[in-house]
Motif scaffolding. Structure first.
Motif, mmCIF file in Angstrom:
data_model
loop_
_atom_site.group_PDB
_atom_site.id
_atom_site.type_symbol
_atom_site.label_atom_id
_atom_site.label_comp_id
_atom_site.label_asym_id
_atom_site.label_seq_id
_atom_site.Cartn_x
_atom_site.Cartn_y
_atom_site.Cartn_z
ATOM 1 N N PHE A 32 -6.842 -0.788 2.996
ATOM 2 C CA PHE A 32 -6.217 -0.067 4.101
ATOM 3 C C PHE A 32 -7.042 -0.157 5.362
ATOM 4 O O PHE A 32 -6.512 -0.100 6.469
ATOM 5 N N GLU B 196 -5.209 2.213 -1.319
ATOM 6 C CA GLU B 196 -6.124 1.116 -1.585
ATOM 7 C C GLU B 196 -7.152 0.951 -0.475
ATOM 8 O O GLU B 196 -6.895 1.275 0.683
ATOM 9 N N VAL C 125 0.853 -1.176 0.000
ATOM 10 C CA VAL C 125 0.000 0.000 0.000
ATOM 11 C C VAL C 125 0.897 1.236 0.000
ATOM 12 O O VAL C 125 1.912 1.277 0.670
ATOM 13 N N ALA D 180 -4.152 6.477 2.099
ATOM 14 C CA ALA D 180 -3.666 5.231 1.503
ATOM 15 C C ALA D 180 -4.210 5.054 0.097
ATOM 16 O O ALA D 180 -5.246 5.603 -0.267
ATOM 17 N N ASN E 134 -10.088 6.032 3.348
ATOM 18 C CA ASN E 134 -8.768 5.372 3.372
ATOM 19 C C ASN E 134 -7.724 6.270 4.028
ATOM 20 O O ASN E 134 -6.585 6.385 3.539
#
Length: 121
Positions: free
Chosen positions: A28, A25, A1, A23, A76
């Motif tokens: 996360f 993705e 990540v 983050a 995220n």
């Protein structure tokens, strides 16, 4: 990540800042995320860590009662709210992430770039 830290800056003692760690993705939300800091000439130290849910949070003694780590999984993003800042909080702050068990092992495997926090007296 991939992690992107932001929010650092210059603040007077007693002031507040909020750091963000975004983050890359959605997974996360199931990671453990931590904030570290490194002051000039000192070793890097863990400031706060949060597991996948807010039920598991830990703080360094030096920041307890002043800093709050939180996460918004829909964005995220993990935050570090820093209140009552002191000159000794001056450091480069880094966010890091890892699998859930990282909360216990502290072996984070993904790191963001640092964001600098300077607290003037």
């Amino acid at each position: 990540v991939q992690l992107q830290a932001s929010g650092g800056g210059l603040v007077q003692a007693g002031g507040s800042l909020r750091l963000s760690c975004a983050a890359s993705e959605r997974a996360f939300s199931s990671y453990t995320t931590g904030w570290f800091r490194q002051a000039p000439g000192k070793e890097r130290e863990l400031v706060a860590a949060i597991k996948d849910t807010v039920s598991s949070i830990a703080y360094a003694d030096s920041v307890k009662g002043r800093f709050t780590i939180s996460r918004d999984n829909a964005k995220n993003t993990v935050y570090l709210q820093m209140n009552s800042l002191k000159p000794e909080d001056t450091a480069v702050y880094y966010c890091a992430a890892g699998p859930l068990e990282t909360y216990y092992s502290l072996t984070f495997n993904s790191w963001g770039q640092g964001t600098e926090v300077t607290v003037s007296s």
